[in-house]
Design an enzyme around this catalytic site. Structure first.
Site, mmCIF file in Angstrom:
data_model
loop_
_atom_site.group_PDB
_atom_site.id
_atom_site.type_symbol
_atom_site.label_atom_id
_atom_site.label_comp_id
_atom_site.label_asym_id
_atom_site.label_seq_id
_atom_site.Cartn_x
_atom_site.Cartn_y
_atom_site.Cartn_z
ATOM 1 C CE LYS A 206 54.964 -22.734 -28.895
ATOM 2 N NZ LYS A 206 54.596 -22.270 -30.219
ATOM 3 C CD GLU A 212 49.053 -12.286 -18.630
ATOM 4 O OE1 GLU A 212 50.121 -12.930 -18.765
ATOM 5 O OE2 GLU A 212 48.768 -11.303 -19.339
ATOM 6 N N GLY A 267 50.367 -21.240 -30.339
ATOM 7 C CA GLY A 267 49.474 -21.190 -29.176
ATOM 8 C C GLY A 267 48.002 -21.319 -29.545
ATOM 9 N NE ARG A 268 47.248 -16.877 -34.095
ATOM 10 C CZ ARG A 268 48.485 -16.464 -33.847
ATOM 11 N NH1 ARG A 268 48.947 -16.467 -32.608
ATOM 12 N NH2 ARG A 268 49.278 -16.050 -34.815
ATOM 13 C CD GLU A 353 47.343 -13.953 -30.368
ATOM 14 O OE1 GLU A 353 47.511 -13.261 -29.354
ATOM 15 O OE2 GLU A 353 47.226 -15.200 -30.319
ATOM 16 C CG HIS A 384 15.507 -10.970 -28.846
ATOM 17 N ND1 HIS A 384 14.179 -10.660 -29.032
ATOM 18 C CD2 HIS A 384 15.678 -12.215 -29.341
ATOM 19 C CE1 HIS A 384 13.562 -11.699 -29.585
ATOM 20 N NE2 HIS A 384 14.453 -12.647 -29.782
ATOM 21 C CE LYS A 512 53.033 -12.196 -23.146
ATOM 22 N NZ LYS A 512 53.721 -13.435 -23.535
#
Ligand code: G6Q
Length: 572
Positions: A206, A212, A267-268, A353, A384, A512
């Site tokens: 975005k 990254e 973003g999410r 978030e 399990h 950041k």
């Protein structure tokens, strides 16, 4: 005390819940044969049974009163109509407009956003059809066989989860890869499998400044150019999805290869926008539209159903009940579906978030719990592994159990057995097993009294542990769209009641910023002394023992200049 905790609806719940805690769901089911009918509902393709939560009719009435007091309906309308509900960033929140394929206008800052959405969808279709039909050719004339989505967070988790979930609908001719990690190993391992002749990279960001993603994009481009020896070929192999068109062009991507979205898409919440380009390549535009339609179906339900019959509202309130009044802070998602194995990761970002905040709308620190600790896995594997704690741990954890009625791979009766586990687990968590039941079972096993006495407490299950059961006919694009939107709106409802902003993420910024500062300290061999002793010690330990000298770090990457320029903008 805060305004919220002092408010009448909150206080009424505070008064009610000590009594509630003394009840056992086993008795609530025994005294009400209609409990399932009373506390279950259908919304679009999704069925929800919430009867196995520790609550009564009265609890529900008090929770709905809280939702009304907190004006959930008003806030909901504000979101759908483009008001700047993301109030710390002064933005509308209109992912719902992306999945409304009608011509009904939706305004953000007095501008109808629908024409832009349509135009980008048309551009995506033209591109996606070419790639899928082998008409988008690489520099040597070969069709695309591999697509690498480079992005992180919202520009990775959503599309990756959906591509994985919709595998039965995907083209097997094109393989999708997702690279998000700054650890160069992920990119290196991905590239090992690929040929530059037939690989397409989608740089999804975005902001187009996320370190990254920028590092991975530059590395991918370096890998490509070093093999094809011609920068002109980049335009056939690199496309971008972003709101920052200027930065994309600076990076060297052909303007024709940019798919735009807008600041009013968080973003999410962005998989519904061009960030879903990888989804479209995997399953085609028709299925992507069905995903959007499924999301829209849930939007219409959420926007129009009365609170008492509103699935996202009810799920949000179940969370509030546990988190704020029953003292239960985590929340688990257990998908009994191989294709949904990334769904818990996706939900973790969506929930944590969005609602991991402690400052309310008035800028005050809250005195109640907000976002829960969210985690999960594939249900049957978890049985399990960690279910022991769900059944007998000291902390009850409310769980959402999720399953499709029909499997795409019903080999040799696997699915009914999976279903029986799904039903059995929620029943066991609710009913538990009493001392008398355990004793009877052990007597039938013929165990001596001494052993019965010793083992009995270990084999007793308290039960009374809350679960939601979510079922749908099959996991198709429409259903998945509705399921994702259901959770988005649940998170929204909770954010409104907690009086926080579910749409910003300032918490991501601090790390950041500091990483950027430290990054420059690593470029030489001088010990650092400007941080706390732990950070200084760790940095200096790294400098002393690393394999590569600081000044060589920059020359590793022949595109450092471009990267630097883009990133400088973000941090200056
Ligand atoms: C999501 C967050 C965050 C974001 C990533 C990637 O809501 O804002 O996860 O999606 O940091 O950001 P870019 O898409 O800007 O690279």
């Amino acid at each position: 005390m805060s305004q919220l905790t002092e408010s009448p609806a909150w206080q009424a719940l505070e008064k009610h819940t000590p009594q509630l805690k003394k009840l056992h769901m086993r008795d609530l089911f025994a005294t009400n044969a209609e409990r399932f009918e009373d506390f279950s509902l259908q919304a679009g393709p999704i069925f929800l049974d919430y009867s196995k939560n520790l609550m009564t009719e009265e609890t529900m009435a008090l929770l709905f009163a809280l939702a009304r007091q907190e004006r959930v309906e008003e806030h909901r309308e504000a979101m759908f109509t483009g008001e700047p509900v993301n109030f710390t960033e002064h933005r509308s929140v209109l992912h719902t407009a992306l999945r409304d394929l009608s011509d009904e206008p939706v305004l953000s800052s007095h501008k109808n956003v629908k024409p832009d959405i349509k135009a980008v969808l048309a551009k995506m279709k033209a591109f996606v059809d070419k790639v899928r039909h082998g008409q988008w050719l690489g520099y040597s004339g070969k069709p695309i066989t591999d697509v690498v989505n480079i992005g992180i967070g919202g520009s990775d988790l959503g599309p990756k989860m959906v591509v994985n979930a919709l595998k039965p609908f995907a083209s097997r001719k094109i393989k999708l890869h997702f690279v998000s990690n700054l650890d160069g190993s992920q990119m290196a391992e991905t590239l090992k499998e690929l040929s530059p002749e037939s690989t397409l990279f989608i740089i999804s960001s975005k902001s187009f400044t996320t370190p990254e993603t920028m590092f991975n994009a530059v590395t991918a481009r370096g890998w490509f150019v070093s093999r094809v020896k011609n920068r002109e070929f980049i335009k056939k192999h690199f496309v971008a999805v972003s709101t920052n068109l200027e930065a994309v062009e600076r990076f060297g991507i052909d303007p024709h290869n940019i798919f735009e979205f807008w600041e009013w898409v968080g973003g999410r919440y962005s998989l519904w926008s061009a960030i879903g380009l990888s989804i479209c390549i995997a399953v085609g535009m028709r299925h992507f539209r069905e995903l959007l339609e499924g999301g829209h179906k849930m939007d219409v339900h959420f926007r129009t159903a009365p609170l008492e019959e509103n699935m996202p509202v009810i799920m949000g309130l179940m969370g509030i009940l546990h988190n704020n009044f029953l003292g239960v802070y985590p929340q688990a998602f257990l998908a009994y579906d191989h294709y949904l194995n990334l769904f818990p990761d996706y939900l973790q970002q969506l929930d944590m978030e969005s609602n991991g905040k402690h400052i309310n709308r008035d800028g005050e620190s809250v005195d109640y719990n907000t976002g829960p600790i969210v985690w999960g896995d594939q249900g049957i594997n978890g049985q399990h592994a960690f279910y022991q704690l769900l059944h007998q741990g000291t902390q009850p954890i409310p769980c959402d159990f999720i399953i499709a009625l029909d499997s795409y791979n019903p080999a040799c009766g696997h699915h009914p057995v999976l279903m029986s586990n799904f039903f059995a687990q929620t029943r066991a968590l609710m009913m538990g097993k009493t001392e008398a039941e355990v004793r009877m079972e052990m007597e039938q096993e013929g165990l001596p009294e001494e052993e019965i006495k010793a083992l009995l407490p270990h084999r007793v299950f308290e039960g009374n542990r809350s679960t939601n059961s979510i079922m749908f006919k099959e996991l198709n694009p429409f259903t998945l769209g509705a399921l994702i939107a259901l959770y988005e709106h649940k998170v929204f409802v909770q954010g409104v009641i907690w009086r926080i902003n579910s749409f910003d993420q300032w918490g991501v910024q601090l790390g950041k910023q500091l990483a950027k500062e430290i990054q420059y300290d690593l470029l030489d061999e001088q010990p650092v002394a400007k941080y706390d002793s732990s950070t200084n010690g760790l940095v200096n330990y790294y400098k002393r023992y690393r394999n590569i000298e600081g000044n060589k770090l920059l020359s590793c990457n022949n595109d450092w200049g471009v990267l630097q320029e883009i990133m400088e903008k973000e941090f200056k």
